[in-house]
Scaffold this active site. Structure first.
Site, PDB file in Angstrom:
ATOM      1  CE  LYS A 240      63.088  40.992  83.900  1.00 44.75           C
ATOM      2  NZ  LYS A 240      64.038  41.750  83.517  1.00 44.75           N
TER       3      LYS A 240
HETATM    4  C1  LIG Z   1      60.796  39.991  78.329  1.00 46.92           C
HETATM    5  C2  LIG Z   1      62.285  39.737  78.565  1.00 46.92           C
HETATM    6  N1  LIG Z   1      62.930  38.752  78.138  1.00 46.92           N
HETATM    7  C3  LIG Z   1      64.179  38.379  78.566  1.00 46.92           C
HETATM    8  C4  LIG Z   1      64.924  39.292  79.238  1.00 46.92           C
HETATM    9  C5  LIG Z   1      66.284  38.846  79.616  1.00 46.92           C
HETATM   10  O1  LIG Z   1      66.412  38.647  81.166  1.00 46.92           O
HETATM   11  P1  LIG Z   1      68.220  38.511  81.668  1.00 46.92           P
HETATM   12  O2  LIG Z   1      68.376  40.037  81.936  1.00 46.92           O
HETATM   13  O3  LIG Z   1      67.873  38.041  83.055  1.00 46.92           O
HETATM   14  O4  LIG Z   1      68.801  38.058  80.603  1.00 46.92           O
HETATM   15  C6  LIG Z   1      64.023  40.354  80.034  1.00 46.92           C
HETATM   16  C7  LIG Z   1      64.990  41.080  80.915  1.00 46.92           C
HETATM   17  O5  LIG Z   1      64.662  42.376  81.057  1.00 46.92           O
HETATM   18  C8  LIG Z   1      62.965  40.587  79.608  1.00 46.92           C
HETATM   19  O6  LIG Z   1      62.123  41.485  80.029  1.00 46.92           O
END
Ligand SMILES: Cc1ncc(COP(=O)(O)O)c(C=O)c1O
Length: 384
Positions: A184
């Site tokens: 990210k």
């Molecule tokens: C659109 C979206 N929502 C939620 C998430 C979940 O993030 P995390 O990996 O921090 O749980 C991601 C992760 O790639 C994502 O791309």
């Protein structure tokens, strides 16, 4: 061909962050503690928001925020089919029913023009995703939410650093969830946070993230701490560690530079690829915004490229360049087909995009030479 593998994403961790992680490890306090408290204050300041809650992941953030919004059986949450599975999974885990609105094929975000027709008497929450870090038209979205008395939970996993008009995502509106996964815009290893302007929601998420304890109990083992606490509900274990916050404190300071470099690299792709028949490049909305370019996602034109997306990704891999796939259409995964009856053809724009989309390498430490290597390699693949 270079022997060195170029990944599609790579985190940039400064020496200052590394030093702080070491200092944290040596300090005797490595789980939730003073660095998480400092990171929390830094996030509140960054977003100019009254409440920011660091957590183990954005997935946890979505889950706890949805739980704290008290869904009842049968309640519907409207979201997009072009997202990571976590967006839909957490709706289901929190007891809701995912209802999808197809994407706008230009912005790849949920088509706001179709939003109202998906609202029913059971709708409780709109859960849009700022895909790739491109903000939705939030004035329109919040006007619809207000008209129908709905909450808005923005999945801003891609969008820390994004601005809608002149306002940062996270600095206005209802509630936002950000991800600090290594791919990210900024990272804490794994991690995420919820930002909200709703004090009751913030308090409930704080309880849910730490066993249902009624107050921040991280310092209960310190000299001034109190060993006692009450459990007011059966909570989860989703608190961020100080080791993670030690990285996050520095990443947040460095974020504007990361976003600036992401923008330079995206602009470079946009200019270089604009007249390649093999690609449909990302299109931008007319309203003022700052894109955070979490990912750079053109769509392959199979006829001109004479190959499909998967063949292109394989050809890049054979030449030591990584690419990403964000995403397969979530509604077509077996669970969602079987339980909610989704089927091919339900969301045609998303399904077309999900067959053609590819994430090209883009990360803040990427050099111009590495960027040129991607362009040259793609040229070779398409013209051999
Ligand atoms: C659109 C979206 N929502 C939620 C998430 C979940 O993030 P995390 O990996 O921090 O749980 C991601 C992760 O790639 C994502 O791309």
């Amino acid at each position: 061909m270079s022997d060195e593998f170029l990944p599609f994403s790579r985190p940039l961790i400064s020496q200052a962050a590394i030093d702080d992680v070491v200092a944290c490890l040596k300090s005797g306090w490595i789980t939730t503690g003073p660095r998480v408290a400092q990171f929390t204050e830094a996030l509140k300041e960054y977003f100019n928001a009254p409440h920011a809650l660091p957590l183990m992941s954005a997935t946890t953030g979505l889950h706890l925020a949805l739980l704290a919004m008290n869904l009842e059986p049968g309640d519907e949450v409207i979201t997009t089919p072009l997202t990571f599975a976590a967006t839909l999974n957490t709706i289901v885990l929190a007891g809701g029913k995912p209802v999808l609105v197809d994407i706008d094929p230009k912005t790849l975000n949920m088509d706001i023009n179709q939003l109202e027709s998906a609202i029913t008497e059971h709708t409780r929450i709109i859960l849009p995703v700022h895909f790739a870090g491109l903000p939705l038209d939030l004035d329109l979205l919040y006007a619809i939410a207000e008209k129908h008395g709905l909450r808005v939970l923005e999945d801003a996993a891609h969008a820390i650093g994004t601005k809608y008009k002149d306002k940062r995502i996270g600095s206005f509106g209802d509630t936002q969830v950000f991800s600090f996964h290594p791919n990210k815009n900024m990272t804490t290893g794994e991690g995420g946070c919820v930002v909200t302007r709703d004090v009751e929601l913030a308090d409930q998420i704080a309880r849910l993230r730490f066993h249902g304890v009624d107050r921040q109990a991280w310092n209960r083992y310190g000299k001034s701490g109190n060993q006692d606490y009450e459990i007011v509900l059966p909570g989860y274990k989703s608190n961020m560690m100080d080791i993670q916050a030690a990285i996050g404190i520095h990443q947040l300071k460095e974020l504007p530079d990361f976003i600036a470099r992401r923008n330079e690299l995206a602009k470079r792709y946009q200019e270089a690829l604009s007249d390649w028949p093999q690609w449909t490049i990302p299109q931008l909305p007319a309203y003022d915004h700052l894109h955070s370019w979490h990912i750079y996602t053109p769509l392959i034109n199979e006829d001109a490229a004479q190959m499909n997306r998967n063949e292109f990704m394989q050809a890049m891999k054979e030449r030591n360049i990584g690419t990403g796939l964000h995403y397969r259409a979530v509604h077509l995964y077996p669970y969602y087909r079987q339980v909610f009856g989704f089927k091919p053809g339900d969301y045609p724009y998303a399904e077309d995009v999900c067959e053609r989309i590819v994430s090209l390498p883009l990360f803040p430490s990427m050099t111009d030479a590495e960027h040129d290597r991607v362009l040259d390699t793609m040229y070779t693949i398409f013209n051999q």
